[in-house]
Write a protein that holds these residues in place. Sequence first.
Motif, PDB file in Angstrom:
ATOM      1  N   GLU A   1      -0.611  53.758  37.753  1.00 44.03           N
ATOM      2  CA  GLU A   1       0.751  53.303  37.386  1.00 44.03           C
ATOM      3  C   GLU A   1       1.635  53.290  38.623  1.00 44.03           C
ATOM      4  N   SER A   2       1.609  54.407  39.379  1.00 46.81           N
ATOM      5  CA  SER A   2       2.477  54.516  40.565  1.00 46.81           C
ATOM      6  C   SER A   2       2.118  53.468  41.609  1.00 46.81           C
ATOM      7  N   ALA A   3       0.821  53.130  41.689  1.00 45.47           N
ATOM      8  CA  ALA A   3       0.385  52.173  42.715  1.00 45.47           C
ATOM      9  C   ALA A   3       0.628  50.734  42.271  1.00 45.47           C
ATOM     10  N   GLY A   4       1.146  50.564  41.057  1.00 51.52           N
ATOM     11  CA  GLY A   4       1.447  49.210  40.581  1.00 51.52           C
ATOM     12  C   GLY A   4       0.228  48.447  40.105  1.00 51.52           C
ATOM     13  N   VAL A   5      -0.831  49.173  39.756  1.00 53.82           N
ATOM     14  CA  VAL A   5      -2.031  48.497  39.226  1.00 53.82           C
ATOM     15  C   VAL A   5      -1.702  47.976  37.823  1.00 53.82           C
ATOM     16  N   ARG A   6      -2.001  46.728  37.579  1.00 54.21           N
ATOM     17  CA  ARG A   6      -1.709  46.154  36.261  1.00 54.21           C
ATOM     18  C   ARG A   6      -2.888  46.421  35.326  1.00 54.21           C
ATOM     19  N   LEU A   7      -2.591  47.017  34.177  1.00 48.58           N
ATOM     20  CA  LEU A   7      -3.672  47.365  33.250  1.00 48.58           C
ATOM     21  C   LEU A   7      -3.674  46.429  32.044  1.00 48.58           C
ATOM     22  N   TYR A   8      -4.834  45.814  31.834  1.00 49.53           N
ATOM     23  CA  TYR A   8      -5.060  45.033  30.613  1.00 49.53           C
ATOM     24  C   TYR A   8      -5.931  45.903  29.703  1.00 49.53           C
ATOM     25  N   ALA A   9      -5.308  46.693  28.834  1.00 48.43           N
ATOM     26  CA  ALA A   9      -6.092  47.572  27.951  1.00 48.43           C
ATOM     27  C   ALA A   9      -6.469  46.814  26.687  1.00 48.43           C
ATOM     28  N   GLY A  10      -7.581  47.183  26.083  1.00 45.26           N
ATOM     29  CA  GLY A  10      -8.052  46.499  24.874  1.00 45.26           C
ATOM     30  C   GLY A  10      -8.476  45.068  25.179  1.00 45.26           C
ATOM     31  N   CYS A  11      -8.881  44.831  26.404  1.00 50.41           N
ATOM     32  CA  CYS A  11      -9.207  43.468  26.842  1.00 50.41           C
ATOM     33  C   CYS A  11     -10.668  43.408  27.306  1.00 50.41           C
ATOM     34  N   GLU A  12     -11.511  42.834  26.467  1.00 52.46           N
ATOM     35  CA  GLU A  12     -12.943  42.762  26.802  1.00 52.46           C
ATOM     36  C   GLU A  12     -13.239  41.471  27.534  1.00 52.46           C
ATOM     37  N   VAL A  13     -13.612  41.598  28.784  1.00 55.70           N
ATOM     38  CA  VAL A  13     -13.900  40.406  29.592  1.00 55.70           C
ATOM     39  C   VAL A  13     -15.218  39.806  29.122  1.00 55.70           C
ATOM     40  N   GLN A  14     -15.190  38.509  28.852  1.00 55.67           N
ATOM     41  CA  GLN A  14     -16.392  37.863  28.305  1.00 55.67           C
ATOM     42  C   GLN A  14     -17.190  37.103  29.348  1.00 55.67           C
ATOM     43  N   ARG A  15     -16.480  36.651  30.387  1.00 53.96           N
ATOM     44  CA  ARG A  15     -17.150  35.787  31.366  1.00 53.96           C
ATOM     45  C   ARG A  15     -16.432  35.864  32.695  1.00 53.96           C
ATOM     46  N   LEU A  16     -17.186  35.713  33.761  1.00 53.97           N
ATOM     47  CA  LEU A  16     -16.581  35.577  35.091  1.00 53.97           C
ATOM     48  C   LEU A  16     -16.980  34.205  35.601  1.00 53.97           C
ATOM     49  N   GLU A  17     -15.991  33.387  35.914  1.00 54.90           N
ATOM     50  CA  GLU A  17     -16.302  32.029  36.393  1.00 54.90           C
ATOM     51  C   GLU A  17     -15.949  31.932  37.863  1.00 54.90           C
ATOM     52  N   ARG A  18     -16.778  31.228  38.581  1.00 51.49           N
ATOM     53  CA  ARG A  18     -16.443  30.981  39.992  1.00 51.49           C
ATOM     54  C   ARG A  18     -15.527  29.774  40.059  1.00 51.49           C
ATOM     55  N   THR A  19     -14.494  29.870  40.908  1.00 50.83           N
ATOM     56  CA  THR A  19     -13.619  28.719  41.126  1.00 50.83           C
ATOM     57  C   THR A  19     -13.690  28.405  42.621  1.00 50.83           C
ATOM     58  N   GLY A  20     -13.029  27.355  43.038  1.00 55.36           N
ATOM     59  CA  GLY A  20     -13.075  26.979  44.455  1.00 55.36           C
ATOM     60  C   GLY A  20     -12.651  28.128  45.362  1.00 55.36           C
ATOM     61  N   SER A  21     -11.591  28.849  44.978  1.00 60.23           N
ATOM     62  CA  SER A  21     -11.054  29.877  45.876  1.00 60.23           C
ATOM     63  C   SER A  21     -11.402  31.296  45.447  1.00 60.23           C
TER      64      SER A  21
END
Length: 403
Positions: free
Chosen positions: A118-138
């Motif tokens: 929290e102090s370091a400003g990390v953004r937390l997406y809780a309850g969020c199940e990542v389904q896929r990682l896609e490659r993009t150009g960048s």
Amino acid sequence: MITVAVIGGGAAGMMAALEAASRGAAVSVFERQSRVGRKLAVTGNGRCNLTNMNASPAAYHGSDSGFAAAALKRYGPEETRAFFRDLGLLTVSEGDGRVYPLSDTSGSVVDVLRYAMESAGVRLYAGCEVQRLERTGSGFRIVWREGSVPADRVIVACGGMAGERFGGTKLGYGLLEGLGHRCTPLGCSLVQLRSDNPGCRSLKGIRADAGVRVLYRGETLAAAVGEVQFTDYGLSGPAVFEVSRAALSRRGTVVSLDLARDIGEEALAEMLLRRKMNTPQLTLGDVFLGTVQNRVGRVLVSAAGLKASESIGALKEKTARGLAALAKHFEFPVTGDMGAANAQVTVGGIRTGEFDPETMESRLVPGLYACGEVLDIDGDCGGYNLQWAWSSGRLAGKSAAEV
Ligand SMILES: Cc1cc2nc3c(=O)[nH]c(=O)nc-3n(C[C@H](O)[C@H](O)[C@H](O)COP(=O)(O)OP(=O)(O)OC[C@H]3O[C@@H](n4cnc5c(N)ncnc54)[C@H](O)[C@@H]3O)c2cc1C
């Protein structure tokens, strides 16, 4: 500013997030459960055995256990303790090198990490199940059911399948396989063992201090000393957990228990014969009286094919020697384990040969990193698995934040 997405808010993921944030990256953590560190909160029976001062590559296993060396060298147990001290968490080391928070509560380990994020400003997406990682150009796109976000770099810290009740899952393997990585066959370690020796059921509920050896065709594969618990399905307890990896490493292994550790076989046989001489009024069921637990003694007598109700006077010298041998080598053929739901760690995982041990970066996909139990590394019992999560997580976080 580099954006880093960390998939998984467990031990390795939180460590990676903090390290990347401390190096100036904009970090987001995606956690499928409603809160971070759920498994961490139950470790060490709620005490969190967070590292071991003896952590070295020898305590780790996998297709290439040497893979762990670089991360452990850079961020070993001393660095782990210093890191937590900086977060305001004091730790204590016990006799066998196991390190616990001074508070003796795993919740405090989770809390300091959570507050630091929290102090370091990390953004937390809780309850969020990542389904896929896609490659993009960048870089990448992190995709979950309700949305997606871009990230320059991704750290997969989804853990392994062990400890299902606390969030263990195979999802991480799938995310990495989706980007071309491969997984080794999966199994369990630090887990209860099944055995069809009827002695298990007869001794259900008993805890014994025993010497434990894993035998395979007469060869000793592993040994430990400590508490063994008998259950209706087989064997549990810390000493059994310790040898479980070896016991499950091939078919046909046997766990041999020494239930009279403090005395040699010869001396035990003599004591049994002396019991007969001194108290001839007893039955055979009482022959172990004073040498092993009463119920254990009776089960040994019946396992030797003797009648507990028979007079102790029937005890021959040969039988006494046989009983002493049985107490020193009570064998339990291993028929399986209690599965990922009950295991503490996964054997196998994403192939380490596809990652650079100096950075934890994928050799197949630049900008992709993995750390913790999702990789094909597992440690011995005693704080080694969390140390691997801290070491590899920190190294991944550092590398991912580098410009
Ligand atoms: C009961 C128990 C006791 C243990 N005790 C100890 C101990 O005392 N000492 C020790 O060293 N080790 C212990 N271990 C082992 C240790 O907890 C693990 O090895 C360690 O937590 C692994 O860290 P990790 O970050 O890789 O995975 P985890 O801690 O499992 O974290 C992975 C996280 O990723 C999340 N996740 C998975 N997939 C996705 C997805 N697709 N999207 C978003 N989030 C996702 C999960 O919900 C989880 O929170 C214990 C394990 C268990 C089960």
